[in-house]
Design a protein around this motif. Sequence first.
Motif, PDB file in Angstrom:
ATOM      1  N   VAL A 114       0.904  -1.182   0.064  1.00  0.00           N
ATOM      2  CA  VAL A 114      -0.064  -0.038   0.091  1.00  0.00           C
ATOM      3  C   VAL A 114       0.788   1.233  -0.011  1.00  0.00           C
ATOM      4  O   VAL A 114       0.474   2.376  -0.659  1.00  0.00           O
ATOM      5  CB  VAL A 114      -0.956  -0.285   1.194  1.00  0.00           C
ATOM      6  CG1 VAL A 114      -1.707   1.291   1.207  1.00  0.00           C
ATOM      7  CG2 VAL A 114      -1.952  -1.167   1.022  1.00  0.00           C
ATOM      8  N   ILE A 155       4.017   1.609  -1.173  1.00  0.00           N
ATOM      9  CA  ILE A 155       4.551   1.938  -2.547  1.00  0.00           C
ATOM     10  C   ILE A 155       3.371   2.565  -3.433  1.00  0.00           C
ATOM     11  O   ILE A 155       4.051   3.468  -4.099  1.00  0.00           O
ATOM     12  CB  ILE A 155       4.613   0.550  -3.371  1.00  0.00           C
ATOM     13  CG1 ILE A 155       6.019  -0.268  -2.619  1.00  0.00           C
ATOM     14  CG2 ILE A 155       5.208   0.646  -4.643  1.00  0.00           C
ATOM     15  CD1 ILE A 155       6.699  -1.495  -3.234  1.00  0.00           C
ATOM     16  N   VAL A 156       2.364   2.042  -3.448  1.00  0.00           N
ATOM     17  CA  VAL A 156       1.023   2.698  -4.313  1.00  0.00           C
ATOM     18  C   VAL A 156       0.927   4.071  -4.034  1.00  0.00           C
ATOM     19  O   VAL A 156       0.974   4.988  -4.693  1.00  0.00           O
ATOM     20  CB  VAL A 156      -0.022   1.818  -4.371  1.00  0.00           C
ATOM     21  CG1 VAL A 156      -1.156   2.431  -5.248  1.00  0.00           C
ATOM     22  CG2 VAL A 156       0.251   0.360  -4.824  1.00  0.00           C
ATOM     23  N   LEU A 214       3.689   6.573  -4.876  1.00  0.00           N
ATOM     24  CA  LEU A 214       3.973   6.699  -6.178  1.00  0.00           C
ATOM     25  C   LEU A 214       2.972   7.936  -6.675  1.00  0.00           C
ATOM     26  O   LEU A 214       3.459   8.469  -7.534  1.00  0.00           O
ATOM     27  CB  LEU A 214       3.956   5.369  -6.876  1.00  0.00           C
ATOM     28  CG  LEU A 214       5.148   4.398  -6.909  1.00  0.00           C
ATOM     29  CD1 LEU A 214       4.588   3.196  -7.389  1.00  0.00           C
ATOM     30  CD2 LEU A 214       6.274   5.082  -7.680  1.00  0.00           C
TER      31      LEU A 214
END
Lengths: 291, 327
Positions: B287, B289-290, B293
């Motif tokens: 989660v 990372i997303v 990003l």
Amino acid sequence: MNLFLQICIQGLMLGSMYAILTLGYNIIYSTMGMAHYAQGDIMMVGAFFALDFFVTMDLPIYVAIPLSVICNVLVMLVIERLAYRPLYSRSRTLLLLCTIGVSTVLRNAAQLIWGTQSFNFPTIFPGDIIHIGEVYLVPQNLWILGVGVVMMLLLNLFMKKTKVGRAMQAVSMNRSAAALMGVNMQTITMITYGMSAGMATLAGVMLAPIVKVYSTMGVSIGAKVMISAVVGGMGSMPGAILGGLLVGLVEALGGMYISTTFKEAYPVVLLLVVLLNRPQGILGRKKVVKV
Amino acid sequence: MKNTNNSAKVLVPLTAGLALMVPLFLGNNYYYDIFIMAGIYTIIGSGMNLLLGFTGQLSMGHAAFYGFGAYITAIGMKSYGLPFWLCVILAVGFCFAMGMLLGSTSCKLSGIFLVVVTTGFNTVVNLIMVNWEFTGRSFGIPGIPKPDWFGSPMNKLQYCYLVLAFVFLALFVSYRVVHSKTGRAFQAMRDNAIAARSVGVNVNKYKLLVFAVSAVYAGVAGALYASNIGYISPTSFTSNVSVTIITMTVLGGLGDLCGCIVGAVVVGVLMEALREFGDYQLTLYGVLIVVILIFMPKGLMGGLRSLYRRLCSLVSRRRTPAKQEEV
């Protein structure tokens, strides 16, 4: 010789499912221009849905499979909306990283929801073993092979004959031109992801009785799917089928004649051999990159 | 520009001094271990940052290099009685060579192709670790000794400083590389490989180099890890670990030298803080990372930097209102 034939059929059976998964992966690659790292994990989620509907809730199989396909397509569309869509306009590396993040989330969320143990999935196609000469055939494997072939043919028809399929091909050829010609990008995007997830679910259900259902089943299968996509040629539909079948064959034959411990390594060797000789894949077209 | 340079002059010694002071106040082995792991993550993260952040190549095989370092140290120290420093040198040499080997694929491949090949590399290396008698099969290698410090094995406090020394060295090397001709070549390749080639950058050479260097970082981190923890097994070097490495690099900030410190500390501390919720840990990484990003493409460090800049401009505007009007 008989053993060899039997192993080949086993390999083709596995390979046809890899091919279906790879086709789903390639649809996303050619239409969206992105590599979907989480394809194996989407398949895993689909297999778990099928397990819930078919085994736990004891629904008949012809209800359970469509239900799990629908659920999984919804999951995929939610992921696309929340995680991928904000990143379409940014660099492809970030999008790739994002799909890696999504695959981690799916894998571990599945572990939280369904636990770490592996579940047996009953055979969908029961029946007695068929003897042809000295070759023994399990009906389940033949069915899987048959379903695989039918799905490939249907997909081919869909891409060539329907309006949506043609629109998808147009998008993969030239995104902006297709948009200018009145192709609704949002719809095409959603159909692409939906189809990919649906195919992954079907492949997951077919594979479930053979490999069992567990939260990390997407890891090794997902890796093989990406290997078959690269081996066959990224974004090429016949390439996906060829790549999937080759990977399945190599895995089965290597496991039989060399050793089963390194089963996961044979597709990697195949990948290296193909990449060294044809970096664009067996049926892939060379891409000209411009500045 | 001048402003940030001045702040760097204050911040770098301040952070370094703080890092030097911290181990003195930790007091027990548990906190020492967290500190050491954060240091190890910083080293491996700054290697990944050189590769992913500065050259834009994504490797899912760094857990394998981490494993090489750990296994070389474990086998060298335990079975052959080699001193720690020699094991580190061996690990550096081996990882450099293997990095060149894996990096040679990156000359022709990028993006998903590179991810597939590096994932495959990690799978094969992990299979070998699990199945080879020499590497202790799936049981791994227990009883790895600590490095010697004037005849007696190091205690945890001394080990903290050893790790810290490696961290400083790693960051210094990264800094020098990034601010050199080589570093500028890296960034040119990331932004556009063909354009970089056309102005005379030897892209293949630099791709090999950056792969090998970042593999060396991972190898050194692995050596430090094995000797600290005393027991290694193949499960510590699966592709999940590669995801963790990528998580902290993205979290800290791609292409930001200070980012990997922030990422490593956050991940290292989070990992311990979330030990009770061990199952949620990896889900949270995904989660993170997303979310990072999408909302913070420059990572936590990028967010901090823009916050700092906004504060600075706010302060200077308050101080010199007259000048502002003149302009």
